[in-house]
Design a protein around this motif. Structure first.
Motif, PDB file in Angstrom:
ATOM      1  N   GLY A  20     -26.548 -17.012  12.297  1.00 15.22           N
ATOM      2  CA  GLY A  20     -27.646 -17.440  11.808  1.00 15.22           C
ATOM      3  C   GLY A  20     -28.155 -16.951  10.338  1.00 15.22           C
ATOM      4  N   GLU A  21     -27.441 -16.331   9.774  1.00 15.27           N
ATOM      5  CA  GLU A  21     -28.079 -15.781   8.126  1.00 15.27           C
ATOM      6  C   GLU A  21     -27.178 -16.760   7.259  1.00 15.27           C
ATOM      7  N   LEU A  22     -28.022 -16.896   6.223  1.00 11.10           N
ATOM      8  CA  LEU A  22     -27.929 -17.583   5.018  1.00 11.10           C
ATOM      9  C   LEU A  22     -26.703 -17.010   4.039  1.00 11.10           C
ATOM     10  N   VAL A  23     -25.737 -17.635   3.600  1.00  9.95           N
ATOM     11  CA  VAL A  23     -24.752 -17.084   2.764  1.00  9.95           C
ATOM     12  C   VAL A  23     -24.759 -17.835   1.393  1.00  9.95           C
ATOM     13  N   GLY A  24     -25.125 -17.200   0.378  1.00  4.60           N
ATOM     14  CA  GLY A  24     -25.448 -17.825  -0.711  1.00  4.60           C
ATOM     15  C   GLY A  24     -27.067 -18.247  -1.082  1.00  4.60           C
ATOM     16  N   TRP A  25     -27.582 -17.962  -1.996  1.00  5.58           N
ATOM     17  CA  TRP A  25     -28.897 -18.500  -2.716  1.00  5.58           C
ATOM     18  C   TRP A  25     -28.744 -18.667  -3.936  1.00  5.58           C
ATOM     19  N   SER A  26     -27.508 -18.369  -4.578  1.00  7.13           N
ATOM     20  CA  SER A  26     -27.604 -18.861  -6.137  1.00  7.13           C
ATOM     21  C   SER A  26     -27.752 -20.464  -6.262  1.00  7.13           C
ATOM     22  N   TRP A  27     -27.358 -20.884  -5.389  1.00  5.14           N
ATOM     23  CA  TRP A  27     -27.332 -22.757  -5.443  1.00  5.14           C
ATOM     24  C   TRP A  27     -28.703 -23.058  -5.720  1.00  5.14           C
ATOM     25  N   HIS A  28     -29.505 -22.494  -5.253  1.00  6.73           N
ATOM     26  CA  HIS A  28     -31.004 -23.006  -5.306  1.00  6.73           C
ATOM     27  C   HIS A  28     -31.630 -22.750  -6.676  1.00  6.73           C
ATOM     28  N   PHE A  29     -31.257 -21.877  -7.482  1.00  9.74           N
ATOM     29  CA  PHE A  29     -31.895 -21.364  -8.717  1.00  9.74           C
ATOM     30  C   PHE A  29     -30.851 -21.616  -9.913  1.00  9.74           C
ATOM     31  N   PRO A  30     -31.554 -22.366 -11.051  1.00  7.64           N
ATOM     32  CA  PRO A  30     -30.689 -22.542 -12.202  1.00  7.64           C
ATOM     33  C   PRO A  30     -30.335 -21.283 -12.849  1.00  7.64           C
ATOM     34  N   PRO A  31     -29.044 -20.892 -13.328  1.00  4.21           N
ATOM     35  CA  PRO A  31     -28.168 -22.038 -13.698  1.00  4.21           C
ATOM     36  C   PRO A  31     -27.090 -22.225 -12.588  1.00  4.21           C
ATOM     37  N   HIS A  32     -27.477 -21.908 -11.594  1.00  9.15           N
ATOM     38  CA  HIS A  32     -26.640 -22.092 -10.369  1.00  9.15           C
ATOM     39  C   HIS A  32     -25.244 -21.329 -10.446  1.00  9.15           C
TER      40      HIS A  32
END
Length: 152
Positions: A72-84
């Protein structure tokens, strides 16, 4: 993991359905690198089964495992904030089954539906805050003279 950082508690049922409509199932063998720190973040995952370790490069040492993620856990959050760009690395610690999401498609959905976009932003923000705390505690435990002092 706190309940606020899982998709099932962060998003209402309709929002979860909208998000999962963009997912496709993937599998990773143990030892597979999902992403590397400093590379382009163009997708993310929600773990269905197995475990994924998040790690941080430390010059002159092996990468430090910051946190282990599971169901159930999210792997990766950097996709959401520039510069990705990935801020951590990730590796499957066991065989993993996950939902994979194309980051551009999810960001476009967030842009087209402000209520959905806000819910995703709050969810991802909570994940970032929790990971920042976990990173701080882990690095202090590894490298500070007296550790972090945390019992976590």
């Amino acid at each position: 993991m706190t309940s606020a950082t899982t998709m099932t508690t962060a998003l209402d049922p309709a929002q979860r359905d909208r998000l999962t409509s963009l997912a496709h199932e993937v599998s990773f063998a143990a030892g597979t690198r999902l992403f590397e720190e400093g590379r382009r973040a163009d997708r993310f995952w929600i773990v269905r089964t197995g475990t994924v370790a998040l790690d941080l490069r430390v010059p002159g040492r092996r990468p430090a495992v910051i946190e282990t993620l599971g169901h159930g856990e999210l792997v990766g959050w950097s996709w959401h904030f520039p510069p990705h760009i990935w801020h951590l690395g990730a590796e499957a610690m066991s065989p993993v089954r996950a939902w994979e999401f194309d980051a551009g498609s999810v960001r476009a959905l967030c842009d087209s539906d402000p209520e959905f976009g806000r819910a995703v932003a709050v969810w991802v923000g909570r994940v970032v805050a929790q990971r920042l705390h976990a990173s701080r505690v882990r690095l202090l435990d590894l490298y500070a003279p007296y550790g972090s002092g945390s019992k976590e």
